[in-house]
Design a protein around this motif. Structure first.
Motif, mmCIF file in Angstrom:
data_model
loop_
_atom_site.group_PDB
_atom_site.id
_atom_site.type_symbol
_atom_site.label_atom_id
_atom_site.label_comp_id
_atom_site.label_asym_id
_atom_site.label_seq_id
_atom_site.Cartn_x
_atom_site.Cartn_y
_atom_site.Cartn_z
ATOM 1 N N SER A 138 -6.637 3.245 -12.673
ATOM 2 C CA SER A 138 -6.380 3.491 -11.260
ATOM 3 C C SER A 138 -7.130 2.444 -10.454
ATOM 4 C CB SER A 138 -6.845 4.895 -10.905
ATOM 5 O OG SER A 138 -6.604 5.142 -9.560
ATOM 6 N N THR A 139 -6.409 1.738 -9.571
ATOM 7 C CA THR A 139 -7.072 0.719 -8.768
ATOM 8 C C THR A 139 -6.968 0.994 -7.274
ATOM 9 O OG1 THR A 139 -5.087 -0.646 -8.766
ATOM 10 C CG2 THR A 139 -6.729 -1.107 -10.465
ATOM 11 N N ILE A 140 -5.936 1.709 -6.860
ATOM 12 C CA ILE A 140 -5.756 2.007 -5.445
ATOM 13 C C ILE A 140 -5.230 3.421 -5.292
ATOM 14 C CG2 ILE A 140 -5.258 -0.370 -4.778
ATOM 15 C CD1 ILE A 140 -2.299 0.460 -4.571
ATOM 16 N N VAL A 141 -5.347 3.940 -4.097
ATOM 17 C CA VAL A 141 -4.699 5.196 -3.755
ATOM 18 C C VAL A 141 -3.622 4.837 -2.743
ATOM 19 C CG1 VAL A 141 -4.967 7.440 -2.643
ATOM 20 C CG2 VAL A 141 -6.752 6.570 -4.154
ATOM 21 N N ARG A 142 -2.398 5.164 -3.045
ATOM 22 C CA ARG A 142 -1.286 4.882 -2.144
ATOM 23 C C ARG A 142 -1.007 6.143 -1.346
ATOM 24 N NH1 ARG A 142 4.676 2.814 -3.981
ATOM 25 N NH2 ARG A 142 5.458 2.465 -1.892
ATOM 26 N N ARG A 143 -1.129 6.048 -0.061
ATOM 27 C CA ARG A 143 -0.916 7.203 0.806
ATOM 28 C C ARG A 143 0.416 7.056 1.536
ATOM 29 N NH1 ARG A 143 -5.263 10.433 1.146
ATOM 30 N NH2 ARG A 143 -7.224 9.576 0.415
ATOM 31 N N VAL A 144 1.125 8.158 1.687
ATOM 32 C CA VAL A 144 2.424 8.152 2.359
ATOM 33 C C VAL A 144 2.409 9.177 3.484
ATOM 34 C CG1 VAL A 144 3.664 7.397 0.308
ATOM 35 C CG2 VAL A 144 3.418 9.819 0.732
ATOM 36 N N VAL A 145 3.241 8.936 4.497
ATOM 37 C CA VAL A 145 3.311 9.843 5.640
ATOM 38 C C VAL A 145 4.729 9.806 6.207
ATOM 39 C CG1 VAL A 145 2.534 8.072 7.294
ATOM 40 C CG2 VAL A 145 2.236 10.491 7.845
ATOM 41 N N PRO A 146 5.270 10.951 6.593
ATOM 42 C CA PRO A 146 6.566 10.936 7.293
ATOM 43 C C PRO A 146 6.421 10.203 8.632
ATOM 44 C CG PRO A 146 6.047 13.143 6.505
ATOM 45 C CD PRO A 146 4.811 12.304 6.317
ATOM 46 N N THR A 147 7.451 9.511 9.042
ATOM 47 C CA THR A 147 7.385 8.727 10.277
ATOM 48 C C THR A 147 7.085 9.609 11.489
ATOM 49 O OG1 THR A 147 9.789 8.857 10.476
ATOM 50 C CG2 THR A 147 8.867 6.864 9.473
ATOM 51 N N ALA A 148 7.639 10.822 11.538
ATOM 52 C CA ALA A 148 7.393 11.713 12.677
ATOM 53 C C ALA A 148 5.913 12.082 12.770
ATOM 54 C CB ALA A 148 8.249 12.965 12.562
ATOM 55 N N THR A 149 5.285 12.336 11.641
ATOM 56 C CA THR A 149 3.860 12.676 11.631
ATOM 57 C C THR A 149 3.028 11.490 12.097
ATOM 58 O OG1 THR A 149 4.200 14.223 9.818
ATOM 59 C CG2 THR A 149 1.944 13.453 10.178
ATOM 60 N N LEU A 150 3.368 10.310 11.588
ATOM 61 C CA LEU A 150 2.629 9.121 11.991
ATOM 62 C C LEU A 150 2.776 8.856 13.483
ATOM 63 C CD1 LEU A 150 0.841 6.787 11.171
ATOM 64 C CD2 LEU A 150 2.908 5.506 10.556
ATOM 65 N N ARG A 151 3.986 9.025 14.017
ATOM 66 C CA ARG A 151 4.204 8.836 15.456
ATOM 67 C C ARG A 151 3.342 9.807 16.244
ATOM 68 N NH1 ARG A 151 4.898 5.101 18.151
ATOM 69 N NH2 ARG A 151 6.601 4.407 16.842
ATOM 70 N N ARG A 152 3.298 11.066 15.802
ATOM 71 C CA ARG A 152 2.512 12.090 16.485
ATOM 72 C C ARG A 152 1.021 11.746 16.444
ATOM 73 N NH1 ARG A 152 4.583 16.029 13.922
ATOM 74 N NH2 ARG A 152 2.965 16.334 12.387
ATOM 75 N N LYS A 153 0.556 11.202 15.333
ATOM 76 C CA LYS A 153 -0.864 10.858 15.202
ATOM 77 C C LYS A 153 -1.226 9.604 15.998
ATOM 78 C CE LYS A 153 -1.961 14.066 12.244
ATOM 79 N NZ LYS A 153 -2.931 15.099 12.484
ATOM 80 N N LEU A 154 -0.291 8.662 16.087
ATOM 81 C CA LEU A 154 -0.563 7.423 16.815
ATOM 82 C C LEU A 154 -0.518 7.607 18.327
ATOM 83 C CD1 LEU A 154 1.400 4.777 14.725
ATOM 84 C CD2 LEU A 154 -1.087 5.011 14.937
ATOM 85 N N ALA A 155 0.372 8.453 18.786
ATOM 86 C CA ALA A 155 0.539 8.640 20.228
ATOM 87 C C ALA A 155 0.596 10.118 20.560
ATOM 88 C CB ALA A 155 1.803 7.934 20.699
ATOM 89 N N PRO A 156 -0.518 10.821 20.433
ATOM 90 C CA PRO A 156 -0.489 12.272 20.657
ATOM 91 C C PRO A 156 -0.123 12.658 22.080
ATOM 92 C CG PRO A 156 -2.748 11.504 20.396
ATOM 93 C CD PRO A 156 -1.838 10.347 20.092
ATOM 94 N N GLU A 157 -0.383 11.762 23.036
ATOM 95 C CA GLU A 157 -0.069 12.107 24.420
ATOM 96 C C GLU A 157 1.432 12.183 24.670
ATOM 97 O OE1 GLU A 157 -0.439 7.757 23.952
ATOM 98 O OE2 GLU A 157 -1.813 9.387 23.533
ATOM 99 N N THR A 158 2.238 11.544 23.817
ATOM 100 C CA THR A 158 3.690 11.588 24.012
ATOM 101 C C THR A 158 4.335 12.690 23.186
ATOM 102 O OG1 THR A 158 4.107 9.993 22.243
ATOM 103 C CG2 THR A 158 3.807 9.123 24.487
#
Length: 183
Positions: A138-158
């Motif tokens: 094991s050399t890395i941990v690959r993390r995935v996120v649904p686009t809707a969740t990422l949008r919500r986390k990046l711009a919570p005010e919207t």
């Protein structure tokens, strides 16, 4: 056991195996068939640097591997990445996967690749053990996120926050409860 590089004659076999793998992974038969109909698999297999192998047991296609040469070109050393590896459930633990990886290794050596990489789902304990037994670390941990969740986390005010959603649900429930009490 016979493992060969996929050619035009093997396309039907690898397509059938790929469909079975998608369904085995939880996709619906319809969604998997739609991906084949749209030509996504065929297009992917024709890309430069993509290698596909099919394993046959007594003449029947029972597994496949798809690998890419230096997928991003960012590694300091040449590498071959196993993108997909699948063996039919009824022939697992018969050396099919090892034979497929052996074919990938031979191709890696011919291409001058110093490293073979594979992304293995963290939830697949058997696959992780299999690759670890072959020396993959094991050399890395690959993390995935649904686009809707990422949008919500990046711009919570919207986006609505969880508290706002909860307040609205409670308000609707209380109105529904009050309406039933007045009847």
């Amino acid at each position: 056991m016979d493992v060969s590089l996929v050619d035009a004659d093997d396309l039907r076999d690898i397509t059938g195996l790929w469909l079975a793998a998608r369904v085995d992974a939880g996709s619906s038969k319809e969604a998997a068939a739609r991906a084949v109909t749209e030509g996504r698999l065929t297009t992917a297999l024709r890309r430069p640097g993509v290698l596909a192998f099919v394993a046959r047991l007594e003449g029947e296609a029972v597994g496949y591997a798809i690998a890419t040469e230096n997928p991003f070109g960012l590694s300091p050393t040449a590498e071959l990445a196993i993108e997909q590896l699948w063996v039919g459930p009824d022939v697992r633990r018969h050396g099919v996967a090892k034979s497929l990886i052996g074919a990938v290794l031979t191709s890696a050596e011919r291409a001058g690749c110093e490293i073979v990489v594979s992304n293995v789902p963290t939830t697949s304990r058997d696959a992780n053990r299999f690759f670890a037994r072959l020396g993959f670390s094991s050399t890395i941990v690959r993390r995935v996120v649904p686009t809707a969740t990422l949008r919500r986390k990046l711009a919570p005010e919207t986006c609505e926050t969880g508290n706002e959603v909860m307040r609205r649900r409670r308000s609707l429930r209380s109105r529904a409860f009050a309406a039933t009490r007045t009847l």
